[in-house]
Design an enzyme around this catalytic site. Structure first.
Site, short mmCIF file in Angstrom:
data_model
loop_
_atom_site.label_atom_id
_atom_site.label_comp_id
_atom_site.label_asym_id
_atom_site.label_seq_id
_atom_site.Cartn_x
_atom_site.Cartn_y
_atom_site.Cartn_z
N SER A 184 0.87 -1.17 0.00
CA SER A 184 0.00 0.00 0.00
C SER A 184 0.91 1.22 0.00
O SER A 184 1.87 1.29 -0.76
CB SER A 184 -0.91 -0.06 1.24
OG SER A 184 -1.68 1.09 1.38
N TYR A 232 -4.71 8.78 -6.01
CA TYR A 232 -3.71 7.76 -5.65
C TYR A 232 -4.02 7.25 -4.24
O TYR A 232 -4.04 6.04 -3.99
CB TYR A 232 -2.31 8.36 -5.71
CG TYR A 232 -1.22 7.42 -5.22
CD1 TYR A 232 -0.76 6.39 -6.02
CD2 TYR A 232 -0.66 7.59 -3.95
CE1 TYR A 232 0.23 5.52 -5.58
CE2 TYR A 232 0.33 6.73 -3.50
CZ TYR A 232 0.77 5.70 -4.32
OH TYR A 232 1.75 4.85 -3.86
N LYS A 268 -5.08 3.37 -2.76
CA LYS A 268 -4.38 2.69 -1.66
C LYS A 268 -5.30 2.45 -0.46
O LYS A 268 -5.18 1.44 0.24
CB LYS A 268 -3.13 3.48 -1.26
CG LYS A 268 -2.07 3.54 -2.35
CD LYS A 268 -1.59 2.15 -2.78
CE LYS A 268 -0.38 2.22 -3.69
NZ LYS A 268 0.12 0.87 -4.05
#
Length: 279
Positions: free
Chosen positions: A135, A149, A153
């Protein structure tokens, strides 16, 4: 007993190669996947038959299945999967181009599911295995200019937590790893990547975010090999942790963010509890 690893994202100078080298140091065997396997030929030659480089674009489901099948045939099974492939793009929540958002989820989220789901049947049949999902610190605290982004994650964090619960009774262990700023080639392309932002009001914010990444390229404090060794050490713990943050600044930032979240939630406890029917 030596382990057989399957690691995605084998680009020179990347975290994937650091995981591979640390596993090889420990006497293990490694399948490393790469979109451009020709770049890894001389590297792989140093390790002889303990390394197999397999061509694979993680976003191509048929290639993923072929690569996993090849790895299982070559080494007999996969003991450790490291879902490492991924990357980030800049953009505001309001203004980022939708095709970029979808491409980022395709690579950072759906491709991880594709690889994980391809590897799980073999692990479940044998009753053992490790899934290590890479992650990011951005998966535990969202970053302005990098919100999508962060979203990919955060999604990885959620499926990793659920998978840990679902697969425990089948002998499979699951770990989320959250690196901060590590000295890989991850930031190298940002200097040549102009800000593509449709909304002028966000450009200044994004230019500052980009400048911070460009300035940090080559001087990131994190050592990928030390990071990979920390992951192996975490896997050896009994019981192993659910997640492992890598790096000083990342650790501090996550602790601060979680404490701030707890404080914020607790400050509204009376309102939260008021939402149920009276007892």
């Amino acid at each position: 007993m030596s382990k057989r690893w399957f690691i995605t994202g084998g680009t020179p100078g990347g975290f994937g190669m650091a995981y591979a080298e640390v596993a090889l140091e420990a006497g293990d065997r490694v399948v490393l996947t790469a979109r451009r396997p020709e770049e890894l030929v001389s590297w792989a030659d140093r390790y002889g038959d303990r390394v197999l480089v397999v061509p694979m674009d993680v976003t191509d489901a048929a290639q993923v299945l072929r690569a996993v099948h090849t790895a299982e045939e070559h080494f007999g099974s996969i003991d450790v999967l490291v879902d490492n492939a991924g990357r980030g793009w800049y953009g505001s929540i309001e203004g980022m181009d939708e095709s970029s958002i979808r491409a980022m989820f395709e690579l950072n989220f759906f491709a991880v599911l594709s690889v994980t789901r391809a590897v799980l049947p073999g692990m479940r049949t044998r009753g053992s295995g490790w899934i290590v999902n890479v992650s990011s610190v951005a998966g535990l605290l969202a970053a302005a200019g990098f919100g999508y982004y962060s979203a990919t994650k955060y999604a990885i964090e959620a499926v990793t937590d659920a998978l840990r619960q679902e697969s425990a009774e089948h002998g499979i262990s699951v770990l989320a790893v959250e690196p901060g700023a590590f000295r890989t080639n991850a930031y190298a392309g940002f200097a040549d990547e102009p800000i593509a932002e449709a909304i002028p009001e966000y450009r200044e914010m994004l230019e500052k975010v980009r400048a911070a990444f460009v300035d940090m390229n080559g001087v990131q404090p994190g050592d990928p090999h030390r990071g990979a060794r920390a992951v192996i050490a975490a896997m050896a713990q009994d019981p192993p942790p659910h997640r492992l943050i890598l790096g000083n600044s990342g650790y501090d930032a996550v602790i601060d963010a979680l404490e701030e979240n707890l404080s914020d939630i607790r400050s509204n406890e009376i309102l939260s509890r008021s939402a149920d029917f009276p007892a």
